[in-house]
Design a protein around this motif. Structure first.
Motif, short mmCIF file in Angstrom:
data_model
loop_
_atom_site.label_atom_id
_atom_site.label_comp_id
_atom_site.label_asym_id
_atom_site.label_seq_id
_atom_site.Cartn_x
_atom_site.Cartn_y
_atom_site.Cartn_z
N PRO A 231 -6.30 -6.45 -4.06
CA PRO A 231 -6.03 -5.36 -5.00
C PRO A 231 -5.08 -4.32 -4.39
O PRO A 231 -4.97 -4.20 -3.16
CB PRO A 231 -7.41 -4.75 -5.25
CG PRO A 231 -8.19 -5.09 -4.03
CD PRO A 231 -7.65 -6.39 -3.52
N ALA A 232 -4.42 -3.57 -5.26
CA ALA A 232 -3.55 -2.49 -4.79
C ALA A 232 -4.40 -1.37 -4.19
O ALA A 232 -5.51 -1.11 -4.63
CB ALA A 232 -2.72 -1.95 -5.95
N THR A 233 -3.87 -0.73 -3.16
CA THR A 233 -4.57 0.38 -2.52
C THR A 233 -3.62 1.55 -2.29
O THR A 233 -2.40 1.37 -2.24
CB THR A 233 -5.18 -0.03 -1.16
OG1 THR A 233 -4.14 -0.51 -0.31
CG2 THR A 233 -6.24 -1.11 -1.32
N VAL A 234 -4.20 2.73 -2.19
CA VAL A 234 -3.45 3.93 -1.85
C VAL A 234 -4.14 4.55 -0.64
O VAL A 234 -5.35 4.75 -0.65
CB VAL A 234 -3.42 4.95 -3.01
CG1 VAL A 234 -2.68 6.22 -2.60
CG2 VAL A 234 -2.79 4.34 -4.24
N GLU A 235 -3.38 4.82 0.41
CA GLU A 235 -3.93 5.48 1.60
C GLU A 235 -3.62 6.97 1.50
O GLU A 235 -2.47 7.36 1.33
CB GLU A 235 -3.32 4.90 2.86
CG GLU A 235 -3.89 5.51 4.12
CD GLU A 235 -3.29 4.90 5.37
OE1 GLU A 235 -2.44 5.57 5.99
OE2 GLU A 235 -3.66 3.77 5.70
N ARG B 109 1.31 5.12 0.73
CA ARG B 109 0.73 6.14 1.63
C ARG B 109 1.18 7.50 1.14
O ARG B 109 2.36 7.73 0.92
CB ARG B 109 1.20 5.92 3.06
CG ARG B 109 0.64 4.66 3.64
CD ARG B 109 1.06 4.48 5.06
NE ARG B 109 0.36 3.33 5.61
CZ ARG B 109 0.52 2.89 6.81
NH1 ARG B 109 1.36 3.51 7.63
NH2 ARG B 109 -0.14 1.85 7.23
N THR C 27 -11.08 8.84 -2.65
CA THR C 27 -11.46 7.82 -1.66
C THR C 27 -12.94 7.51 -1.66
O THR C 27 -13.39 6.69 -0.87
CB THR C 27 -11.06 8.28 -0.25
OG1 THR C 27 -11.77 9.48 0.08
CG2 THR C 27 -9.57 8.51 -0.13
N VAL D 252 -8.85 5.42 2.15
CA VAL D 252 -8.18 4.43 1.31
C VAL D 252 -8.89 4.36 -0.03
O VAL D 252 -10.12 4.34 -0.10
CB VAL D 252 -8.18 3.05 1.99
CG1 VAL D 252 -7.55 2.00 1.08
CG2 VAL D 252 -7.43 3.10 3.32
N ALA D 253 -8.10 4.31 -1.11
CA ALA D 253 -8.64 4.16 -2.46
C ALA D 253 -8.12 2.87 -3.06
O ALA D 253 -6.93 2.57 -2.96
CB ALA D 253 -8.21 5.34 -3.33
N ARG D 254 -9.01 2.09 -3.66
CA ARG D 254 -8.60 0.88 -4.37
C ARG D 254 -8.16 1.28 -5.77
O ARG D 254 -8.78 2.13 -6.41
CB ARG D 254 -9.75 -0.11 -4.44
CG ARG D 254 -10.03 -0.74 -3.12
CD ARG D 254 -10.93 -1.95 -3.29
NE ARG D 254 -11.10 -2.62 -2.01
CZ ARG D 254 -12.16 -2.49 -1.25
NH1 ARG D 254 -13.16 -1.72 -1.62
NH2 ARG D 254 -12.23 -3.13 -0.11
N VAL D 255 -7.12 0.63 -6.25
CA VAL D 255 -6.58 0.92 -7.57
C VAL D 255 -7.07 -0.16 -8.54
O VAL D 255 -6.68 -1.32 -8.41
CB VAL D 255 -5.04 0.95 -7.55
CG1 VAL D 255 -4.48 1.25 -8.93
CG2 VAL D 255 -4.54 1.96 -6.53
N MET E 195 0.84 -1.17 0.00
CA MET E 195 0.00 0.00 0.00
C MET E 195 0.89 1.23 0.00
O MET E 195 1.81 1.35 0.78
CB MET E 195 -0.90 0.01 1.24
CG MET E 195 -1.64 1.29 1.38
SD MET E 195 -2.67 1.62 2.83
CE MET E 195 -3.04 0.11 3.53
#
Length: 116
Positions: free
Chosen positions: A63-67, A3, A22, A41-44, A1
């Motif tokens: 799945p990949a995520t971005v915080e 950040r 988000t 958190v956003a799912r990619v 993840m």
């Protein structure tokens, strides 16, 4: 993840970008004036993950995520730390600092507008 923290001056669109990324339904003014960062958190989306999942049939699909951390803007004239101290500053574990385009002022004038 990954950040990342959204940083910039007050009222430059940080919270709007945070909500879009988000899928947050909170009011942009809900955290206005508070000193704490808002986390989301956003799912990619990645079509390759679907293909690999069908090919290898794993026990778990991650799945990949971005915080994102929506850091409150610092009002001008509020000191070097914006009156927050160490508590409100992004510090540990961030992979990136991002901000709205054109959210900073320069002595050369406003940020250029990209051609369409």
């Amino acid at each position: 993840m990954l950040r990342t923290a959204l940083i910039g001056y007050p009222s430059t669109g940080k919270s709007t970008i945070f909500q879009l990324m988000t899928a947050s339904h909170d009011s942009p003014r809900a955290a206005h004036g508070k000193l704490e960062a808002t986390l989301g958190v956003a799912r990619v989306p990645d079509a390759r993950l679907d293909v690999l999942t069908r090919m290898f049939n794993p026990r778990k699909r991650v799945p990949a995520t971005v915080e994102f951390a929506d850091i409150p803007g610092r009002a001008s004239g509020s000191g070097a730390d914006g009156g927050r101290g160490a508590r409100g500053r992004p510090s540990h574990g961030l992979g990136a600092l991002t901000g709205p385009p054109g959210a900073t002022s320069t002595t050369a004038g406003p940020a250029p507008v990209p051609p369409r």
